[in-house]
Design a protein around this motif. Structure first.
Motif, PDB file in Angstrom:
ATOM      1  N   ARG A  58       0.821  -1.211   0.000  1.00  0.00           N
ATOM      2  CA  ARG A  58       0.000   0.000   0.000  1.00  0.00           C
ATOM      3  C   ARG A  58       0.856   1.263   0.000  1.00  0.00           C
ATOM      4  N   GLU A  59       1.949   1.225   0.752  1.00  0.00           N
ATOM      5  CA  GLU A  59       2.811   2.398   0.862  1.00  0.00           C
ATOM      6  C   GLU A  59       3.918   2.399  -0.188  1.00  0.00           C
ATOM      7  N   ASN A  60       3.918   1.395  -1.052  1.00  0.00           N
ATOM      8  CA  ASN A  60       4.932   1.275  -2.106  1.00  0.00           C
ATOM      9  C   ASN A  60       6.344   1.296  -1.507  1.00  0.00           C
ATOM     10  N   GLN A  61       6.554   0.450  -0.526  1.00  0.00           N
ATOM     11  CA  GLN A  61       7.840   0.390   0.154  1.00  0.00           C
ATOM     12  C   GLN A  61       8.569  -0.935  -0.089  1.00  0.00           C
ATOM     13  N   LEU A  62       8.068  -1.768  -0.972  1.00  0.00           N
ATOM     14  CA  LEU A  62       8.737  -3.034  -1.248  1.00  0.00           C
ATOM     15  C   LEU A  62      10.079  -2.790  -1.923  1.00  0.00           C
ATOM     16  N   ALA A  63      11.050  -3.635  -1.592  1.00  0.00           N
ATOM     17  CA  ALA A  63      12.387  -3.475  -2.163  1.00  0.00           C
ATOM     18  C   ALA A  63      12.380  -3.646  -3.674  1.00  0.00           C
ATOM     19  N   LYS A  64      11.499  -4.477  -4.175  1.00  0.00           N
ATOM     20  CA  LYS A  64      11.455  -4.738  -5.621  1.00  0.00           C
ATOM     21  C   LYS A  64      10.809  -3.615  -6.413  1.00  0.00           C
ATOM     22  N   GLY A  65      10.082  -2.742  -5.733  1.00  0.00           N
ATOM     23  CA  GLY A  65       9.458  -1.635  -6.454  1.00  0.00           C
ATOM     24  C   GLY A  65       7.949  -1.634  -6.294  1.00  0.00           C
ATOM     25  N   ASP A  66       7.261  -1.006  -7.230  1.00  0.00           N
ATOM     26  CA  ASP A  66       5.818  -0.816  -7.162  1.00  0.00           C
ATOM     27  C   ASP A  66       5.101  -2.106  -7.558  1.00  0.00           C
ATOM     28  N   ALA A  67       4.650  -2.862  -6.556  1.00  0.00           N
ATOM     29  CA  ALA A  67       4.057  -4.170  -6.803  1.00  0.00           C
ATOM     30  C   ALA A  67       2.774  -4.085  -7.609  1.00  0.00           C
ATOM     31  N   LEU A  68       1.967  -3.059  -7.356  1.00  0.00           N
ATOM     32  CA  LEU A  68       0.692  -2.943  -8.052  1.00  0.00           C
ATOM     33  C   LEU A  68       0.876  -2.703  -9.542  1.00  0.00           C
ATOM     34  N   SER A  69       1.808  -1.843  -9.889  1.00  0.00           N
ATOM     35  CA  SER A  69       2.050  -1.568 -11.308  1.00  0.00           C
ATOM     36  C   SER A  69       2.646  -2.780 -12.014  1.00  0.00           C
ATOM     37  N   VAL A  70       3.586  -3.448 -11.338  1.00  0.00           N
ATOM     38  CA  VAL A  70       4.189  -4.642 -11.945  1.00  0.00           C
ATOM     39  C   VAL A  70       3.125  -5.705 -12.170  1.00  0.00           C
ATOM     40  N   ALA A  71       2.264  -5.927 -11.181  1.00  0.00           N
ATOM     41  CA  ALA A  71       1.202  -6.919 -11.335  1.00  0.00           C
ATOM     42  C   ALA A  71       0.252  -6.538 -12.459  1.00  0.00           C
ATOM     43  N   GLN A  72      -0.042  -5.269 -12.553  1.00  0.00           N
ATOM     44  CA  GLN A  72      -0.937  -4.789 -13.603  1.00  0.00           C
ATOM     45  C   GLN A  72      -0.351  -5.056 -14.989  1.00  0.00           C
ATOM     46  N   ILE A  73       0.895  -4.700 -15.171  1.00  0.00           N
ATOM     47  CA  ILE A  73       1.550  -4.911 -16.467  1.00  0.00           C
ATOM     48  C   ILE A  73       1.660  -6.400 -16.773  1.00  0.00           C
ATOM     49  N   ALA A  74       1.983  -7.211 -15.738  1.00  0.00           N
ATOM     50  CA  ALA A  74       2.079  -8.655 -15.950  1.00  0.00           C
ATOM     51  C   ALA A  74       0.759  -9.231 -16.434  1.00  0.00           C
ATOM     52  N   GLY A  75      -0.355  -8.771 -15.858  1.00  0.00           N
ATOM     53  CA  GLY A  75      -1.654  -9.256 -16.293  1.00  0.00           C
ATOM     54  C   GLY A  75      -1.958  -8.891 -17.729  1.00  0.00           C
ATOM     55  N   ILE A  76      -1.609  -7.675 -18.106  1.00  0.00           N
ATOM     56  CA  ILE A  76      -1.831  -7.233 -19.483  1.00  0.00           C
ATOM     57  C   ILE A  76      -1.014  -8.078 -20.453  1.00  0.00           C
ATOM     58  N   MET A  77       0.256  -8.274 -20.129  1.00  0.00           N
ATOM     59  CA  MET A  77       1.110  -9.079 -21.001  1.00  0.00           C
ATOM     60  C   MET A  77       0.603 -10.515 -21.089  1.00  0.00           C
ATOM     61  N   ALA A  78       0.116 -11.056 -19.976  1.00  0.00           N
ATOM     62  CA  ALA A  78      -0.379 -12.434 -19.979  1.00  0.00           C
ATOM     63  C   ALA A  78      -1.605 -12.585 -20.868  1.00  0.00           C
ATOM     64  N   ALA A  79      -2.488 -11.585 -20.855  1.00  0.00           N
ATOM     65  CA  ALA A  79      -3.673 -11.662 -21.702  1.00  0.00           C
ATOM     66  C   ALA A  79      -3.291 -11.831 -23.164  1.00  0.00           C
ATOM     67  N   LYS A  80      -2.249 -11.120 -23.583  1.00  0.00           N
ATOM     68  CA  LYS A  80      -1.805 -11.209 -24.986  1.00  0.00           C
ATOM     69  C   LYS A  80      -1.212 -12.560 -25.314  1.00  0.00           C
ATOM     70  N   GLN A  81      -0.673 -13.246 -24.299  1.00  0.00           N
ATOM     71  CA  GLN A  81       0.030 -14.501 -24.528  1.00  0.00           C
ATOM     72  C   GLN A  81      -0.831 -15.725 -24.259  1.00  0.00           C
ATOM     73  N   THR A  82      -2.123 -15.551 -24.080  1.00  0.00           N
ATOM     74  CA  THR A  82      -2.981 -16.666 -23.698  1.00  0.00           C
ATOM     75  C   THR A  82      -2.902 -17.821 -24.674  1.00  0.00           C
ATOM     76  N   SER A  83      -2.920 -17.537 -25.962  1.00  0.00           N
ATOM     77  CA  SER A  83      -2.888 -18.619 -26.948  1.00  0.00           C
ATOM     78  C   SER A  83      -1.564 -19.363 -26.941  1.00  0.00           C
ATOM     79  N   VAL A  84      -0.519 -18.749 -26.396  1.00  0.00           N
ATOM     80  CA  VAL A  84       0.766 -19.427 -26.259  1.00  0.00           C
ATOM     81  C   VAL A  84       0.771 -20.297 -25.005  1.00  0.00           C
TER      82      VAL A  84
END
Length: 601
Positions: free
Chosen positions: A487-513
């Motif tokens: 919530r406070e964006n304090q994870l060492a890896k960075g902004d978890a919400l944005s990374v998860a969001q982008i990962a979901g978008i990329m996964a949608a495109k790769q569904t047929s793979v």
């Protein structure tokens, strides 16, 4: 150089105004600003932060494709079955081309190359060159052409202000030329080259794509052309593009070409060049011209790359061998300001990788045919121009839909998660997938198996094209500590919400793979949102996909939700492994022959 600030700056800035306490809900909307103007070290000369990537490369060279059309059908460029061209209304207008050119030049671009397709078949090519010539700061205007119309148009191009010429020519044997390009025109091309020499262009660059078993036996003949003519013959390693049937055995490497030429001319010597040159240049002593090698496959030159590309349909490509494009056309047409366009350009440049993936990985990637000079079957990051203004896409909102204030453009670069997949630069209206049935199959029959129980891919060719949507949801239960850090964006890896969001978008495109029997789909839109619920320390992922096709997008939505949840787990696992992903489910679907579906609350 430090990397640009990420989404967290904006997230933390806005979080101060959000509600808190038990039961409070916080929401990350689909449009996110990622980073800001990158700061150049004080000792470096001033240059646009928007055109400087995270590896310090300054992009002073812009290639603009003026058309997807061509009057030749080169085998390495055009698939044998042709391409589906983008509708005219989706191509950049002359005004849009010049608007983008002015913007890039104002930020430090010094060289613009006009390409295609074949740029000289565009009726207003002379006007475009003349208008570009007026841009203060633009030092060089170049054209890459197949040469068929060059002799006729060159006097006008010269008067308009054209500085440099590249002419494609893959064989000096007329019959072989016709075989390679699938059209006549050899003598017109040679006439164009002679006309360019006559009019004082020096050097005239001649581009030759070398393919084993086709024209590699002409290497020495091409080099011989440079003896008495001010030519720079540039041998290009055969590169993979969609539909050109590339394989490693067809590629003649730079080193092999160099060795073969040196057998004939042992004195061949290197010519010093500029740091950002794409070609390794050599000269036979006493020859008027020189030869070059473009070694994209065997010895990449990514470290000094200073080139950006704008395709005919208005997409920005930061790498020839990258598979992401950003639609500047949609931004222009939705009323984006120069500042907003620069934020988008800066975001794309900031995502440019250190180098491309290498010849073998590239050959396996889905891409555009070379003729559609965007080059790669792309995933485009677009503004939702039909329903929203650019400024509205640079905002966060709460789950209640309440605006959190004016767009904070100065805090970062916008990332807009409105995505669509394309083939040949167009929606794949002919390709689709149905997750749960064939029209002729009864509802209670498994459709992905044949009568013998063997797996099969459902034939959807006879189904009507309709507009379809699907939404799916997943729940990620975090520990209180992990929830607080997310919530406070304090994870060492960075902004978890944005990374998860982008990962979901990329996964949608790769569904047929990822899912073997799914059809590839033309995604019109992918929307991934993450909602933080403080009461039970959970993150709720909701993925919504939309397509216009013959089959639904349930699997795309489910895949997006699942992978976004997995990405959030990955971001948080260093804090705790006591994280549970649950309730991955289809929430709703619309369209299709079997009617709509809405899960009960």
């Amino acid at each position: 150089r430090p990397r640009a600030p990420v989404v967290g700056a904006l997230y933390r800035h806005l979080s101060a105004g959000w509600p808190s306490g038990p039961g409070a809900t916080r929401f990350l909307s689909v449009s996110v600003q990622v980073g800001a103007r990158r700061r150049i070290p004080d000792e470096a000369p001033p240059f646009s932060a928007f055109l400087t990537d995270t590896f310090g490369r300054r992009h002073r060279y812009l290639r603009i494709s003026l058309t997807e059309k061509c009057n030749l059908r080169c085998q390495y460029c055009m698939p044998e079955d042709g391409v589906k061209l983008t509708p005219r209304g989706q191509l950049l207008t002359t005004e849009e081309v010049l608007t983008l050119a002015r913007l890039f030049v104002s930020e430090g671009v010094q060289k613009i190359r006009l390409t295609g397709g074949e740029p000289l078949i565009r009726p207003d090519i002379l006007d475009i060159v003349a208008e570009l010539r007026k841009l203060e700061g633009l030092k060089t205007i170049a054209v890459t052409t197949n040469g068929v119309n060059l002799a006729r148009l060159l006097p006008g191009l010269k008067r308009a202000g054209l500085d440099l010429l590249n002419v494609s020519l893959d064989s000096l044997v007329p019959s072989r030329f016709e075989f390679i390009v699938r059209r006549k025109g050899f003598h017109k091309v040679m006439e164009g080259i002679e006309k360019a020499i006559e009019m004082g262009y020096n050097p005239v660059k001649v581009n030759c794509v070398v393919m084993r078993g086709l024209n590699e036996d002409e290497l020495l003949d091409f080099v011989a052309l440079t003896e008495k003519k001010p030519l720079e013959v540039r041998f290009i390693e055969y590169m993979p593009f969609d539909g050109n049937k590339w394989n490693f055995k067809k590629m003649v490497s730079y080193q092999e070409m160099l060795d073969r030429i040196r057998q004939q001319w042992p004195g061949l010597e290197p010519v010093p060049g500029e740091e950002a040159d794409t070609a390794k240049t050599f000269k036979v002593p006493g020859f008027r011209g020189q030869v070059g090698f473009i070694t994209s496959m065997s010895d990449h030159f990514c470290g000094s790359c200073n080139r950006l590309r704008v395709t005919a349909d208005g997409n920005l490509k930061v790498c020839l061998f990258g598979n992401a494009e950003v639609s500047l056309r949609d931004c222009l047409r939705s009323g984006a300001t120069d500042e907003e366009l620069l934020q988008i350009i800066g975001a794309a440049v900031g995502r440019k990788k250190k180098q491309h993936a290498g010849m073998f990985s590239i050959s396996q990637m889905k891409n555009r045919p070379m003729i559609l000079i965007g080059f790669w079957d792309c995933t485009m990051l677009n503004f939702e121009s039909r329903t929203k203004k650019p400024s509205e896409l640079l905002r966060y909102s709460t789950s209640r839909g309440r605006s959190l204030g004016a767009p904070l453009r100065h805090l970062g670069r916008p990332f807009c998660a409105n995505l669509r997949n394309t083939k040949d630069g167009l929606p794949l209206r002919h390709a689709s997938r149905r997750a749960c049935g064939h029209a002729s199959d009864p509802p209670d029959q498994l459709t992905h198996t044949d009568p013998q129980g063997r797996a099969r891919m459902v034939d959807v060719g006879g189904k009507p094209v309709t507009r379809r949507t699907a939404a799916a949801r997943a729940t990620v239960r975090l520990t209180p500590k992990a929830f607080h850090l997310v919530r406070e964006n304090q994870l060492a890896k960075g902004d978890a919400l944005s990374v998860a969001q982008i990962a979901g978008i990329m996964a949608a495109k790769q569904t047929s793979v990822l899912i073997p029997l799914c059809h590839p789909l033309p995604l019109d839109n992918v929307h991934v949102a993450l909602e933080l619920v403080e009461l039970d320390c959970t993150a709720v992922v909701t993925a919504t996909c939309r397509t216009t096709g013959r089959t639904g997008v349930e699997m795309e939505a489910l895949t997006a939700a699942a992978v976004a949840a997995l990405a959030l787990y990955d971001m948080c696992k260093a804090v705790s492994h006591d994280i549970i992903i649950s309730d991955i489910k289809l929430v709703s679907k619309t369209g299709g022959q079997r009617g709509d579906y809405h899960r009960e609350p």
